[in-house]
Design a protein around this motif. Structure first.
Motif, mmCIF file in Angstrom:
data_model
loop_
_atom_site.group_PDB
_atom_site.id
_atom_site.type_symbol
_atom_site.label_atom_id
_atom_site.label_comp_id
_atom_site.label_asym_id
_atom_site.label_seq_id
_atom_site.Cartn_x
_atom_site.Cartn_y
_atom_site.Cartn_z
ATOM 1 N N GLN A 163 14.091 -2.640 17.159
ATOM 2 C CA GLN A 163 13.836 -2.679 15.717
ATOM 3 C C GLN A 163 13.274 -4.028 15.267
ATOM 4 O O GLN A 163 13.562 -5.057 15.878
ATOM 5 N N THR A 164 12.517 -3.973 14.188
ATOM 6 C CA THR A 164 12.126 -5.183 13.475
ATOM 7 C C THR A 164 12.737 -5.125 12.089
ATOM 8 O O THR A 164 12.508 -4.169 11.342
ATOM 9 N N ILE A 165 13.552 -6.135 11.785
ATOM 10 C CA ILE A 165 14.157 -6.250 10.457
ATOM 11 C C ILE A 165 13.489 -7.435 9.778
ATOM 12 O O ILE A 165 13.380 -8.520 10.368
ATOM 13 N N ALA A 166 13.012 -7.229 8.568
ATOM 14 C CA ALA A 166 12.354 -8.309 7.837
ATOM 15 C C ALA A 166 13.219 -8.758 6.674
ATOM 16 O O ALA A 166 13.933 -7.954 6.085
ATOM 17 N N ILE A 167 13.149 -10.034 6.389
ATOM 18 C CA ILE A 167 13.883 -10.588 5.250
ATOM 19 C C ILE A 167 12.875 -11.257 4.335
ATOM 20 O O ILE A 167 12.087 -12.099 4.769
ATOM 21 N N VAL A 223 3.824 -10.344 2.355
ATOM 22 C CA VAL A 223 4.250 -8.956 2.535
ATOM 23 C C VAL A 223 3.460 -8.295 3.664
ATOM 24 O O VAL A 223 3.993 -7.492 4.430
ATOM 25 N N SER A 224 2.175 -8.668 3.809
ATOM 26 C CA SER A 224 1.343 -8.031 4.842
ATOM 27 C C SER A 224 1.913 -8.225 6.242
ATOM 28 O O SER A 224 1.654 -7.433 7.144
ATOM 29 N N THR A 225 2.734 -9.275 6.428
ATOM 30 C CA THR A 225 3.324 -9.548 7.735
ATOM 31 C C THR A 225 4.415 -8.535 8.084
ATOM 32 O O THR A 225 4.729 -8.344 9.250
ATOM 33 N N ILE A 226 4.999 -7.899 7.088
ATOM 34 C CA ILE A 226 6.210 -7.115 7.345
ATOM 35 C C ILE A 226 6.142 -5.654 6.922
ATOM 36 O O ILE A 226 7.147 -4.954 6.952
ATOM 37 N N THR A 227 4.946 -5.182 6.531
ATOM 38 C CA THR A 227 4.866 -3.800 6.030
ATOM 39 C C THR A 227 5.312 -2.777 7.068
ATOM 40 O O THR A 227 5.741 -1.685 6.710
ATOM 41 N N GLU A 242 3.392 -8.299 -5.907
ATOM 42 C CA GLU A 242 2.366 -8.638 -6.901
ATOM 43 C C GLU A 242 2.123 -10.142 -7.016
ATOM 44 O O GLU A 242 1.119 -10.564 -7.590
ATOM 45 N N SER A 243 3.047 -10.946 -6.472
ATOM 46 C CA SER A 243 2.926 -12.402 -6.656
ATOM 47 C C SER A 243 1.856 -13.010 -5.754
ATOM 48 O O SER A 243 1.473 -12.452 -4.761
#
Ligand code: M5T
Ligand code: MG
Length: 242
Positions: A35-39, A203-207, A241-242
């Motif tokens: 799994q990959t879990i993103a924070i 966000v693009s790193t973790i979609t 959005e930021s």
């Protein structure tokens, strides 16, 4: 066993020594091999603090952090670093050769293993282009390599140890979008059986993460996949959005 690398945080609350209020409150999640879990979360949310508890840079006062079912407080650093590699937010290079820096966690690694790690970390070409390649010298603190090169050398250093668990603390932020994408594609293959926990700004790193934890003020306020959070999490929408 082959499938070791299960990470579990169970109701973890943590305050820095001497601080009055906790920086992490009631954190619970499980990350399994494969799994990959993103924070994700704003600056100061507690992402780095959260990662620091697994390799025991600090110990949580309440709750438990478990590695393969064993509380990390019952494990010594050598037992943990055999299974867990942390790429810190400000990765550090030592004064010495690139080879010396890459072998830091596994002194008996072969040159072939070093080059393979560099290939995955997208560091192969800039090291090859140096006249002394692996024997090139890094100055104290890595001031003679760029920020992105430093990140890639530190990712390669983690890969050399072949850990069961990878902790990446904002490890892709100094890379351009194309290099970030290539690196993550290569990492996906290499870390397919491992547990990966990624702190990211972009966000693009973790979609594609299996689960994203949205951290706000030391608490997990929302969790889910990218698609789920876009529907359900105002905090996540703000970050997107930021
Ligand atoms: C969370 C405080 C920091 C902030 C909160 C590392 C560290 C942090 N803090 C300390 O008091 N001592 C320390 O050694 O803890 O900080 P963080 O975990 O670093 O937050 P982050 O990683 O989400 O932020 P960023 O900027 O890396 O995105 O109040 O002062
Ligand atoms: Mg941080």
């Amino acid at each position: 066993s082959e499938l070791s690398g299960v990470v579990e945080y169970r109701n973890v609350t943590f305050a820095y020594p001497g601080a009055e209020s906790p920086v992490l409150s009631n954190i619970s999640f499980t990350a399994r091999p494969g799994q990959t879990i993103a924070i994700i979360g704003s600056t100061g949310a507690g992402k780095t603090s959260l990662l620091s508890l697994l390799p025991r840079l600090y110990d949580a006062a309440e709750g438990e952090v478990l590695l393969d079912g064993v509380p990390v407080n019952n494990l010594d650093h050598a037992e943990i670093t055999k299974r867990v590699a942390l790429v810190p937010q400000r990765p550090y290079l030592f004064s010495g050769t690139i080879e010396h820096n890459l072998r830091f966690g596994k002194t008996d690694a072969t040159d072939q293993e070093l080059w393979e790690a560099l290939r995955v970390a997208q560091g192969e070409s800039f090291v090859r282009e140096k006249s002394k390649a692996l024997e090139s010298r890094i100055s104290q603190g890595g001031t003679n390599v760029s920020g992105g090169q430093r990140q890639r050398l530190c990712i390669a250093r983690a890969l050399v140890t072949k850990p069961r668990v990878y902790l990446f603390d904002d490890s892709f932020s100094a890379l351009d979008v194309a290099t970030d994408a290539r690196l993550r594609a290569a990492l996906k293959d290499t870390t397919a059986d491992a547990t990966v926990i990624i702190v990211a700004q972009r966000v693009s790193t973790i979609t594609e993460a299996d689960q994203i934890l949205v951290l706000d003020n030391g608490r997990i306020v929302d969790r889910g996949t990218h698609e789920e959070l876009l529907e359900t999490s105002p905090t996540y929408q703000e970050i997107v959005e930021s």
